[in-house]
Design a protein around this motif. Structure first.
Motif, PDB file in Angstrom:
ATOM      1  N   THR A 116      -6.881   1.215  -8.222  1.00  0.00           N
ATOM      2  CA  THR A 116      -6.923   2.685  -8.075  1.00  0.00           C
ATOM      3  C   THR A 116      -5.557   3.352  -8.195  1.00  0.00           C
ATOM      4  O   THR A 116      -5.466   4.565  -8.328  1.00  0.00           O
ATOM      5  N   SER A 117      -4.475   2.564  -8.095  1.00  0.00           N
ATOM      6  CA  SER A 117      -3.135   3.167  -8.165  1.00  0.00           C
ATOM      7  C   SER A 117      -2.645   3.236  -9.600  1.00  0.00           C
ATOM      8  O   SER A 117      -3.118   2.507 -10.468  1.00  0.00           O
ATOM      9  N   ALA A 118      -1.708   4.110  -9.834  1.00  0.00           N
ATOM     10  CA  ALA A 118      -1.182   4.302 -11.196  1.00  0.00           C
ATOM     11  C   ALA A 118      -0.427   3.072 -11.660  1.00  0.00           C
ATOM     12  O   ALA A 118       0.205   2.358 -10.873  1.00  0.00           O
ATOM     13  N   GLN A 119      -0.484   2.816 -12.977  1.00  0.00           N
ATOM     14  CA  GLN A 119       0.201   1.662 -13.588  1.00  0.00           C
ATOM     15  C   GLN A 119       1.665   2.017 -13.850  1.00  0.00           C
ATOM     16  O   GLN A 119       1.961   3.044 -14.455  1.00  0.00           O
ATOM     17  N   PRO A 120       2.617   1.158 -13.394  1.00  0.00           N
ATOM     18  CA  PRO A 120       4.026   1.393 -13.722  1.00  0.00           C
ATOM     19  C   PRO A 120       4.322   0.977 -15.146  1.00  0.00           C
ATOM     20  O   PRO A 120       3.510   0.302 -15.773  1.00  0.00           O
ATOM     21  N   ALA A 140      -8.474  -5.949  -0.290  1.00  0.00           N
ATOM     22  CA  ALA A 140      -8.008  -4.561  -0.251  1.00  0.00           C
ATOM     23  C   ALA A 140      -6.840  -4.357  -1.204  1.00  0.00           C
ATOM     24  O   ALA A 140      -6.714  -3.296  -1.831  1.00  0.00           O
ATOM     25  N   ALA A 141      -6.005  -5.387  -1.362  1.00  0.00           N
ATOM     26  CA  ALA A 141      -4.863  -5.276  -2.273  1.00  0.00           C
ATOM     27  C   ALA A 141      -5.332  -5.149  -3.709  1.00  0.00           C
ATOM     28  O   ALA A 141      -4.788  -4.353  -4.496  1.00  0.00           O
ATOM     29  N   LYS A 142      -6.360  -5.928  -4.076  1.00  0.00           N
ATOM     30  CA  LYS A 142      -6.888  -5.855  -5.437  1.00  0.00           C
ATOM     31  C   LYS A 142      -7.504  -4.489  -5.702  1.00  0.00           C
ATOM     32  O   LYS A 142      -7.316  -3.911  -6.795  1.00  0.00           O
ATOM     33  N   GLY A 190       5.929  -1.945  -4.713  1.00  0.00           N
ATOM     34  CA  GLY A 190       4.653  -1.880  -4.000  1.00  0.00           C
ATOM     35  C   GLY A 190       3.553  -2.642  -4.723  1.00  0.00           C
ATOM     36  O   GLY A 190       2.795  -3.406  -4.105  1.00  0.00           O
ATOM     37  N   ARG A 191       3.445  -2.479  -6.048  1.00  0.00           N
ATOM     38  CA  ARG A 191       2.400  -3.177  -6.796  1.00  0.00           C
ATOM     39  C   ARG A 191       2.667  -4.685  -6.815  1.00  0.00           C
ATOM     40  O   ARG A 191       1.731  -5.489  -6.714  1.00  0.00           O
ATOM     41  N   ALA A 192       3.962  -5.052  -6.857  1.00  0.00           N
ATOM     42  CA  ALA A 192       4.286  -6.490  -6.833  1.00  0.00           C
ATOM     43  C   ALA A 192       3.880  -7.099  -5.496  1.00  0.00           C
ATOM     44  O   ALA A 192       3.391  -8.236  -5.429  1.00  0.00           O
ATOM     45  N   ALA A 193       4.102  -6.354  -4.410  1.00  0.00           N
ATOM     46  CA  ALA A 193       3.714  -6.851  -3.086  1.00  0.00           C
ATOM     47  C   ALA A 193       2.209  -6.980  -2.982  1.00  0.00           C
ATOM     48  O   ALA A 193       1.683  -7.965  -2.424  1.00  0.00           O
ATOM     49  N   PHE A 205       0.832  -1.197   0.000  1.00  0.00           N
ATOM     50  CA  PHE A 205       0.000   0.000   0.000  1.00  0.00           C
ATOM     51  C   PHE A 205       0.869   1.251   0.000  1.00  0.00           C
ATOM     52  O   PHE A 205       0.614   2.204  -0.748  1.00  0.00           O
ATOM     53  N   HIS A 206       1.885   1.255   0.833  1.00  0.00           N
ATOM     54  CA  HIS A 206       2.732   2.441   0.956  1.00  0.00           C
ATOM     55  C   HIS A 206       3.572   2.681  -0.297  1.00  0.00           C
ATOM     56  O   HIS A 206       3.552   3.781  -0.872  1.00  0.00           O
ATOM     57  N   PHE A 207       4.297   1.664  -0.729  1.00  0.00           N
ATOM     58  CA  PHE A 207       5.239   1.876  -1.829  1.00  0.00           C
ATOM     59  C   PHE A 207       4.543   1.989  -3.183  1.00  0.00           C
ATOM     60  O   PHE A 207       5.108   2.581  -4.113  1.00  0.00           O
ATOM     61  N   ALA A 208       3.333   1.463  -3.313  1.00  0.00           N
ATOM     62  CA  ALA A 208       2.589   1.603  -4.567  1.00  0.00           C
ATOM     63  C   ALA A 208       2.247   3.054  -4.852  1.00  0.00           C
ATOM     64  O   ALA A 208       2.008   3.437  -6.000  1.00  0.00           O
ATOM     65  N   GLU A 209       2.252   3.864  -3.816  1.00  0.00           N
ATOM     66  CA  GLU A 209       1.950   5.285  -3.996  1.00  0.00           C
ATOM     67  C   GLU A 209       3.204   6.070  -4.364  1.00  0.00           C
ATOM     68  O   GLU A 209       3.144   7.277  -4.585  1.00  0.00           O
ATOM     69  N   GLY A 210       4.317   5.375  -4.426  1.00  0.00           N
ATOM     70  CA  GLY A 210       5.558   6.051  -4.769  1.00  0.00           C
ATOM     71  C   GLY A 210       5.780   6.102  -6.268  1.00  0.00           C
ATOM     72  O   GLY A 210       4.850   5.998  -7.077  1.00  0.00           O
ATOM     73  N   THR A 211       7.053   6.219  -6.640  1.00  0.00           N
ATOM     74  CA  THR A 211       7.422   6.273  -8.053  1.00  0.00           C
ATOM     75  C   THR A 211       8.584   5.330  -8.301  1.00  0.00           C
ATOM     76  O   THR A 211       9.252   4.876  -7.378  1.00  0.00           O
TER      77      THR A 211
END
Length: 549
Positions: free
Chosen positions: A538-542, A531-533, A512-515, A499-505
């Motif tokens: 909702t998070s940006a795609q890398p 919640a992960a799904k 984060g998305r892999a986790a 959750f935390h690192f998925a909001e990063g860059t």
């Protein structure tokens, strides 16, 4: 008298002050003993200012004739101290020839003038001058008597051995006079003079007057006189024997302290070493500390054992002296190590560890390993003593101390005692051996203690998240794979990280998305999986994602 001298004498009468000073300076260089020159300088002195007075006195000192004395005598009453002392010195150099004049001056002098005259008499070192000083001891003005004794002490260094011997005999004869024997104040002043003159026989005389058959007042002054003596050869034994006896007397201020001061002068004698333990139990604290300091100067097995007893004793002063000595004594290392190993209490252990600090370089590896084991055991058992043991280890072998912290920290981790594991591993963050593997272990323990609050401001301060950041940037470390291998890392832990690192860059967002994907696949029906799904949607795609398994 040549023309040049007459011209200079004429300059002394000039209205120009600088010319008069120059004339006096010239006479100080030429040193003429012509009576006319002395008379001219003396006449100029009558109306001279302070500067001219100084130069005329310098000329008188250089000329060095008794003829200058009559001109200098009035300056004994000068308000300027420098002028007064210089005048006294010139008069004193006239020697015994001036005694008659000084006696006349003394009869009519006021108290302040008498003190100046006494100083002059003390510089002359003749029977006549000392006779006047001894008569002064009978004066009711106690301050004058004190000044007479101090004047003799100030100027006795200029006397020859022969002068000293004669003065000593003269004082002893005066002491035996009936009027002196009846006046204790005069007798004690004589004892001070005997001590100041310092003739070869002085020690014997003063020792006799220091015996208990005399009054405390007389004994005190005899001891004060002895403090000025130099003890060598045959005098050492009797003096030492007497002074050591005095240490057990009840009067500390007058007897014991003075005896201690005398012993201090002769205590370098090795034969005294065996006496110090006896005085460690003295009723006088200063005697006990004195004995302890003398013991502390010897680094040997017997002394170090005794110092160890003092270290554990009830007297804080003796204990501090022992601590300082044991820290210095190279021969005390084994004793201190044994005491630290057997000491169960935290505070005494701390003290021993600090005393051992100067011994750090001399401690063998076998002993260090023993203390490493003790430190590990105490740390695991939460024994407060472990802090003192770690202080000791860090001073001796910092790497070994770090190894203990690492091993115990990983043991706590294995036992799932997360807080204790963090407490150990966190101390290694600035250690040389703190590598990525150890950083990971600490981060996992931090993760297990984290409240995992998703609020952004709380996540920014989360130790687990901050600890993992450098590992994400290190592509060789394979952080996600290591997390998969950790059986203690559950869905809640991985979801919090994702959750935390998925909001990063960049790499953090990819991690984060892999986790989050891993949580969704491993625990699809849990609240974290769902919640992960949702978070992934909702998070940006890398730009690229590593394959999840």
């Amino acid at each position: 008298m040549d023309k040049f001298i007459r011209q200079i004498m004429g300059m002394l009468q000039s209205p120009d002050g600088m010319r008069r000073c120059a004339a006096a300076m010239v006479f100080a260089e030429l040193k003429p003993k012509d009576p006319a020159v002395v008379r001219a300088l003396g006449e100029a002195l009558k109306d001279a200012n302070q500067l001219l007075t100084r130069y005329i006195l310098e000329a008188f000192e250089a000329i060095a004739t008794r003829a200058v004395v009559p001109y200098v005598l009035p300056l004994l009453e000068a308000p300027d101290v420098e002028t007064k002392l210089r005048a006294a010195g010139i008069i004193a150099r006239a020697g015994g020839e001036m005694i008659g004049e000084l006696r006349k001056q003394f009869q009519n002098a006021n108290p302040m003038q008498k003190r100046v005259l006494v100083d002059i008499l003390a510089r002359i070192h003749t029977k006549e001058s000392l006779a006047l000083i001894l008569d002064t001891l009978l004066d009711p003005d106690f301050e004058l008597v004190k000044e007479a004794c101090q004047a003799v002490r100030r100027h006795i260094g200029d006397a020859t051995p022969g002068d000293r011997a004669q003065m000593h005999k003269q004082v002893l004869k005066f002491m035996n006079a009936s009027r002196v024997k009846k006046d204790e104040r005069v007798l004690t002043s004589c004892l001070l003079l005997v001590g100041s003159i310092g003739a070869p026989d002085a020690t014997k005389v003063l020792l006799q007057y220091s015996l208990p058959r005399h009054t405390i007042y007389v004994r005190r002054h005899a001891l004060l006189g002895l403090k000025n003596q130099e003890f060598t050869g045959k005098s050492l034994g009797p003096v030492a024997q007497q002074m050591f006896k005095f240490l057990s007397e009840p009067d500390y201020l007058n007897i014991v302290q003075n005896a201690l001061d005398i012993i201090e002068k002769i205590s370098q004698v090795k034969s005294f070493d065996k006496l110090w333990p006896k005085y460690l139990t003295s009723k006088h604290p200063s005697v006990r500390t004195f004995a302890a300091r003398k013991l502390a100067a010897n680094d040997n097995a017997a002394t170090n054992k005794l110092l160890m007893k003092l270290l554990r004793g009830d007297d804080p002063q003796l204990s501090e002296i022992a601590a300082g000595a044991l820290a210095r004594h190279k021969g005390s290392t084994k004793l201190l190590l044994g005491a630290l190993a057997s000491e169960k209490r935290s505070e005494p252990a701390w003290r021993l560890a600090k005393i051992l600090k100067p011994h750090s370089e001399s401690i063998d590896k076998k002993s260090l390993k023993k203390f490493a084991a003790l430190a590990a055991r105490d740390l695991a058992a939460e024994n407060p003593r472990h802090e003192a043991l770690f202080y000791f280890l860090r001073n001796s072998d910092g790497v070994l101390a770090d190894d203990v912290l690492r091993d115990v920290g990983l043991k706590f981790k294995k036992e799932r005692k997360w807080g204790k594991a963090v407490g150990c591993l966190k101390q290694l963050q600035r250690a040389e051996g703190f590598d990525d593997a150890l950083r990971f272990e600490l981060a996992v323990c931090d993760l297990k203690t984290s409240p995992k609050d998703l609020a952004p401001h709380l996540r920014a301060e989360d130790h687990a998240l901050r600890g993992l950041q450098p590992l994400i940037a290190n592509k060789k470390f394979k952080l996600l794979d290591r997390l998969k291998q950790e059986k203690v890392v559950d869905a809640a832990d991985l979801f919090f990280l994702g959750f935390h690192f998925a909001e990063g860059t960049g790499d953090e967002q990819i991690f984060g998305r892999a986790a989050l994907e891993l949580v969704g696949k491993r625990w699809p029906h849990s609240k974290e999986g769902k919640a992960a799904k949702n978070k992934l949607k909702t998070s940006a795609q890398p730009t690229a994602l590593p394959a999840a398994s």
